[in-house]
Motif scaffolding. Structure first.
Motif, PDB file in Angstrom:
ATOM      1  N   UNK A 149       0.819  -1.203   0.000  1.00  0.00           N
ATOM      2  CA  UNK A 149       0.000   0.000   0.000  1.00  0.00           C
ATOM      3  C   UNK A 149       0.859   1.262   0.000  1.00  0.00           C
ATOM      4  N   UNK A 150       1.957   1.223   0.726  1.00  0.00           N
ATOM      5  CA  UNK A 150       2.833   2.391   0.813  1.00  0.00           C
ATOM      6  C   UNK A 150       3.517   2.668  -0.522  1.00  0.00           C
ATOM      7  N   UNK A 151       3.877   1.622  -1.256  1.00  0.00           N
ATOM      8  CA  UNK A 151       4.629   1.791  -2.501  1.00  0.00           C
ATOM      9  C   UNK A 151       3.829   2.506  -3.580  1.00  0.00           C
ATOM     10  N   UNK A 152       2.525   2.513  -3.478  1.00  0.00           N
ATOM     11  CA  UNK A 152       1.731   3.229  -4.481  1.00  0.00           C
ATOM     12  C   UNK A 152       1.873   4.735  -4.330  1.00  0.00           C
ATOM     13  N   UNK A 153       2.249   5.174  -3.167  1.00  0.00           N
ATOM     14  CA  UNK A 153       2.451   6.609  -2.931  1.00  0.00           C
ATOM     15  C   UNK A 153       3.941   6.961  -2.894  1.00  0.00           C
ATOM     16  N   UNK A 154       4.711   6.154  -2.153  1.00  0.00           N
ATOM     17  CA  UNK A 154       6.151   6.388  -1.999  1.00  0.00           C
ATOM     18  C   UNK A 154       6.881   5.095  -2.325  1.00  0.00           C
ATOM     19  N   UNK A 155       7.344   4.969  -3.552  1.00  0.00           N
ATOM     20  CA  UNK A 155       7.969   3.734  -4.018  1.00  0.00           C
ATOM     21  C   UNK A 155       9.211   3.378  -3.214  1.00  0.00           C
ATOM     22  N   UNK A 156      10.058   4.360  -2.937  1.00  0.00           N
ATOM     23  CA  UNK A 156      11.301   4.085  -2.214  1.00  0.00           C
ATOM     24  C   UNK A 156      11.013   3.584  -0.798  1.00  0.00           C
ATOM     25  N   UNK A 157      10.050   4.205  -0.117  1.00  0.00           N
ATOM     26  CA  UNK A 157       9.717   3.785   1.238  1.00  0.00           C
ATOM     27  C   UNK A 157       9.125   2.370   1.231  1.00  0.00           C
ATOM     28  N   UNK A 158       8.348   2.033   0.222  1.00  0.00           N
ATOM     29  CA  UNK A 158       7.833   0.671   0.094  1.00  0.00           C
ATOM     30  C   UNK A 158       8.954  -0.339  -0.061  1.00  0.00           C
ATOM     31  N   UNK A 159       9.950   0.011  -0.842  1.00  0.00           N
ATOM     32  CA  UNK A 159      11.100  -0.885  -1.019  1.00  0.00           C
ATOM     33  C   UNK A 159      11.912  -1.007   0.264  1.00  0.00           C
ATOM     34  N   UNK A 160      12.017   0.076   1.005  1.00  0.00           N
ATOM     35  CA  UNK A 160      12.723   0.031   2.291  1.00  0.00           C
ATOM     36  C   UNK A 160      11.989  -0.918   3.246  1.00  0.00           C
ATOM     37  N   UNK A 161      10.667  -0.886   3.232  1.00  0.00           N
ATOM     38  CA  UNK A 161       9.890  -1.795   4.082  1.00  0.00           C
ATOM     39  C   UNK A 161      10.126  -3.256   3.697  1.00  0.00           C
ATOM     40  N   UNK A 162      10.251  -3.529   2.400  1.00  0.00           N
ATOM     41  CA  UNK A 162      10.529  -4.907   1.967  1.00  0.00           C
ATOM     42  C   UNK A 162      11.901  -5.378   2.439  1.00  0.00           C
ATOM     43  N   UNK A 163      12.893  -4.515   2.312  1.00  0.00           N
ATOM     44  CA  UNK A 163      14.236  -4.881   2.777  1.00  0.00           C
ATOM     45  C   UNK A 163      14.226  -5.074   4.288  1.00  0.00           C
ATOM     46  N   UNK A 164      13.504  -4.218   5.010  1.00  0.00           N
ATOM     47  CA  UNK A 164      13.413  -4.355   6.464  1.00  0.00           C
ATOM     48  C   UNK A 164      12.759  -5.683   6.844  1.00  0.00           C
ATOM     49  N   UNK A 165      11.719  -6.077   6.117  1.00  0.00           N
ATOM     50  CA  UNK A 165      11.051  -7.351   6.396  1.00  0.00           C
ATOM     51  C   UNK A 165      12.009  -8.522   6.172  1.00  0.00           C
ATOM     52  N   UNK A 166      12.769  -8.483   5.083  1.00  0.00           N
ATOM     53  CA  UNK A 166      13.712  -9.564   4.784  1.00  0.00           C
ATOM     54  C   UNK A 166      14.833  -9.620   5.818  1.00  0.00           C
ATOM     55  N   UNK A 167      15.365  -8.473   6.190  1.00  0.00           N
ATOM     56  CA  UNK A 167      16.443  -8.447   7.183  1.00  0.00           C
ATOM     57  C   UNK A 167      15.950  -8.879   8.556  1.00  0.00           C
ATOM     58  N   UNK A 168      14.732  -8.531   8.894  1.00  0.00           N
ATOM     59  CA  UNK A 168      14.148  -8.966  10.156  1.00  0.00           C
ATOM     60  C   UNK A 168      14.040 -10.488  10.198  1.00  0.00           C
TER      61      UNK A 168
END
Length: 128
Positions: free
Chosen positions: A65-84
């Motif tokens: 949902x976030x990536x539709x507004x802020x693509x970079x922040x959406x990608x940061x959330x994906x990396x954070x999920x993987x690193x977690x």
């Protein structure tokens, strides 16, 4: 609307993120990795993995949902999920427990692999 390589990559990245996020939330809810027998000292590790599955899956689904507004922040959330997932997995399971390793490594690799292509669909060129 013509199919372009960028649209195809983004669609597949979105599908991977949706399925991975739902799988992680499902693993947190339905106790899948711990359903087999385990050693008693692994009980705390499994409890922390359920938290990692829930947060990782939640971050992946939130990124949609976030990536539709802020693509970079959406990608940061994906990396954070993987690193977690990787952080909890490597910390909690030093022994080889294959079902848990598969549920840690595979989702983390899928999220990291989808990250560069993840984001909103490109707009179609107007006809004319």
């Amino acid at each position: 609307m013509p199919e372009t390589p960028a649209r195809s990559r983004r669609r597949w990245a979105d599908i991977v993120v949706i399925l991975t996020g739902l799988t992680l939330v499902g693993l947190a809810a339905w106790n899948a990795p711990a359903s087999g027998g385990g050693r008693p000292h692994e009980a705390e590790s499994l409890a922390s993995m359920y938290v990692a599955y829930a947060i990782g899956g939640g971050l992946a689904l939130t990124a949609l949902f976030v990536a539709h507004r802020w693509r970079i922040f959406g990608r940061v959330l994906l990396v954070a999920a993987a690193l977690l997932l990787l952080g909890f997995g490597f910390d909690a399971f030093r022994a080889q427990v294959w079902p848990v390793w598969i549920t840690v490594l595979l989702p983390a690799l899928l999220l990291l692999g989808a990250t560069p292509f993840f984001g909103p669909m490109p707009r179609a060129n107007p006809p004319g």
